[in-house]
Structure formats: structure tokens, C-alpha cells
Design an enzyme around this catalytic site. Sequence first.
Site, mmCIF file in Angstrom:
data_model
loop_
_atom_site.group_PDB
_atom_site.id
_atom_site.type_symbol
_atom_site.label_atom_id
_atom_site.label_comp_id
_atom_site.label_asym_id
_atom_site.label_seq_id
_atom_site.Cartn_x
_atom_site.Cartn_y
_atom_site.Cartn_z
ATOM 1 N N LYS A 12 0.829 -1.210 0.000
ATOM 2 C CA LYS A 12 0.000 0.000 0.000
ATOM 3 C C LYS A 12 0.863 1.259 0.000
ATOM 4 O O LYS A 12 0.562 2.250 -0.660
ATOM 5 C CB LYS A 12 -0.915 0.011 1.228
ATOM 6 N N ASP A 71 10.164 5.821 6.057
ATOM 7 C CA ASP A 71 9.839 5.249 7.354
ATOM 8 C C ASP A 71 8.797 6.163 7.972
ATOM 9 O O ASP A 71 8.992 7.382 8.044
ATOM 10 C CB ASP A 71 11.053 5.106 8.263
ATOM 11 N N ASP A 156 -5.261 4.486 9.068
ATOM 12 C CA ASP A 156 -6.138 5.447 8.373
ATOM 13 C C ASP A 156 -7.589 5.441 8.875
ATOM 14 O O ASP A 156 -8.185 6.515 9.028
ATOM 15 C CB ASP A 156 -6.113 5.209 6.852
ATOM 16 N N LYS A 174 -6.229 11.688 -0.351
ATOM 17 C CA LYS A 174 -5.169 11.382 0.627
ATOM 18 C C LYS A 174 -3.798 11.776 0.050
ATOM 19 O O LYS A 174 -2.966 12.348 0.732
ATOM 20 C CB LYS A 174 -5.186 9.898 1.029
ATOM 21 N N HIS A 179 1.022 13.042 5.040
ATOM 22 C CA HIS A 179 2.407 13.189 5.490
ATOM 23 C C HIS A 179 3.378 12.781 4.388
ATOM 24 O O HIS A 179 4.403 13.397 4.170
ATOM 25 C CB HIS A 179 2.631 12.340 6.752
ATOM 26 N N ARG A 180 3.009 11.721 3.642
ATOM 27 C CA ARG A 180 3.884 11.221 2.571
ATOM 28 C C ARG A 180 3.961 12.251 1.449
ATOM 29 O O ARG A 180 5.039 12.516 0.907
ATOM 30 C CB ARG A 180 3.298 9.889 2.080
HETATM 31 P P1 ITT Z 1 8.524 -0.869 4.733
HETATM 32 O O1 ITT Z 1 9.421 -0.658 5.936
HETATM 33 O O2 ITT Z 1 8.881 -2.100 3.946
HETATM 34 O O3 ITT Z 1 8.401 0.349 3.866
HETATM 35 P P2 ITT Z 1 6.456 -0.982 6.770
HETATM 36 O O4 ITT Z 1 4.962 -1.095 6.744
HETATM 37 O O5 ITT Z 1 7.203 -1.891 7.704
HETATM 38 O O6 ITT Z 1 7.025 -1.140 5.272
HETATM 39 P P3 ITT Z 1 7.261 1.290 8.362
HETATM 40 O O7 ITT Z 1 8.255 0.522 9.143
HETATM 41 O O8 ITT Z 1 7.614 2.662 7.886
HETATM 42 O O9 ITT Z 1 6.811 0.516 7.054
HETATM 43 O O10 ITT Z 1 5.915 1.368 9.229
HETATM 44 C C1 ITT Z 1 4.899 2.193 8.816
HETATM 45 C C2 ITT Z 1 3.640 1.904 9.621
HETATM 46 O O11 ITT Z 1 3.079 3.140 10.073
HETATM 47 C C3 ITT Z 1 2.585 1.266 8.735
HETATM 48 O O12 ITT Z 1 2.684 -0.142 8.752
HETATM 49 C C4 ITT Z 1 1.301 1.796 9.341
HETATM 50 O O13 ITT Z 1 0.971 1.025 10.475
HETATM 51 C C5 ITT Z 1 1.712 3.194 9.802
HETATM 52 N N1 ITT Z 1 1.485 4.173 8.717
HETATM 53 C C6 ITT Z 1 2.446 4.840 8.008
HETATM 54 N N2 ITT Z 1 1.891 5.609 7.060
HETATM 55 C C7 ITT Z 1 0.568 5.421 7.162
HETATM 56 C C8 ITT Z 1 -0.522 5.920 6.450
HETATM 57 O O14 ITT Z 1 -0.377 6.723 5.398
HETATM 58 N N3 ITT Z 1 -1.735 5.536 6.826
HETATM 59 C C9 ITT Z 1 -1.911 4.696 7.858
HETATM 60 N N4 ITT Z 1 -0.940 4.156 8.576
HETATM 61 C C10 ITT Z 1 0.309 4.518 8.238
#
Ligand code: ITT
Length: 199
Positions: A12, A71, A156, A174, A179-180
Site C-alpha cells: 500500500k 519510514d 487510516d 489522501k 504526510h507522505r
Molecule cells: P517498509 O518498511 O517495507 O516500507 P512498513 O509497513 O514496515 O514497510 P514502516 O516501518 O515505515 O513501514 O511502518 C509504517 C507503519 O506506520 C505502517 O505499517 C502503518 O501502520 C503506519 N502508517 C504509516 N503511514 C501510514 C498511512 O499513510 N496511513 C496509515 N498508517 C500509516
Amino acid sequence: MQTFLLASHNAKKLEELSRILEPLGFKVISPKEINGGITEPEENGLSFEENALIKARCAAKETGMPAIADDSGLCVDALDGAPGIYSARYAGTGNDDDNNALLLNNLVNVPDEDRTARFVSSIACVFPDGKEFTVRGTVEGKIGFELQGNGGFGYDPLFITEWGCFGLLSPEKKDKVSHRHNAIIKFTEELKKYINAEV
Ligand code: ITT
């Protein structure tokens, strides 16, 4: 055209990063397009920036390509910033539903006015020659009392902003306020400086 490897294993998140970056003129490659994929390194940094760098450095080193890693996570004021860098593994199962259930449980007695929170995205960009930088984007909101919608991913359905709950927003909306998105805008500005410095 600059091509980047998006060093993420979260489908996602990859979708969102590609959707925002491609219209800005970047060509993006996902780990699936790399023969044998890329390693998922241990995220043992103590900040979003450190973890983003760990992922992007590993990908750039393995592939010889410029790499981008995000991250990200949710920081809740009433929980002293938790789940923060541990957002993906908050409940210990790596499952979004479990994470959301635990978050609701941990905020059970917290009134609306104290449920303020923000999403943070730190994006690291690493070039094979070792040059690197990070940028950070945030978006402010509040944690709801129940799940709403099934858009987006992660937290979300609990994250309520001035534009509504992220779980109810269209992907296009979105992408414009997240934030992204805010991190990627800074990323493009930083990248211009990097490219200009090279000339
Ligand atoms: P990668 O490290 O492989 O990119 P990951 O899911 O492990 O994938 P992170 O360590 O950065 O990534 O953790 C991000 C978490 O933060 C994600 O799994 C969600 O639980 C939350 N998160 C981040 N961005 C979000 C968003 O746009 N909407 C909802 N939750 C989000």
C-alpha cells in the site's frame, strides 16, 4: 528522467509513493521488478530518519540504483508519541486490525480533546555514490473512537483530519494532503539542490 528504486515491502505504501512520484516526473521501480528482490534489513534505528536511511542504504548498495525509502508512523500525544517508529509492529502481529484495536484500547479513557496525533513520514534518498539526504513530512489529526472506512491502510480508519477520516478519503485526496505527500514535496526541493550541486 531520474529513476528511483522504492525500497519498501509494504504494497500500500509503495502504491502511494508511486502515485505521488510518477506525476512529478520520476520513474519508479518496485522491489518486485528487481531480480531476486531486495533484502528487508532490520529497522533498528531510533528515529524515523535512521530507519529510512537503513532501508534506502541497503537497497542502493544491493542494486547500485538510487533508492528511496519511507519510514513512517503515527505519533499520539496522549501516549507520549507512541506507537511512533514502532507503528507497523505495535501489537506485535504486524496486522493493521490488531494495531488499531490496541490503539483504541490504549486510548479508552482519553477524551476527544486529548486525542491529538500526527502521521510522520521520513523519506531517505540514497545514491550509489554514497550521497544521501532525508526529509520529513507530517499531517495533524485526532484519533477517532471507532474505525471509519476502508481506504488507505494502517491507522487510516482511526485518523481524523480537517479533511475527514483518512479511511474515508479517496486515494487522490489522501495523496494531496498526507504526510507522505508533504515529505515528497520537500524531497523534490532537496533533490533539485543535489542535482544543482553536481553541475
Ligand atoms: P517498509 O518498511 O517495507 O516500507 P512498513 O509497513 O514496515 O514497510 P514502516 O516501518 O515505515 O513501514 O511502518 C509504517 C507503519 O506506520 C505502517 O505499517 C502503518 O501502520 C503506519 N502508517 C504509516 N503511514 C501510514 C498511512 O499513510 N496511513 C496509515 N498508517 C500509516
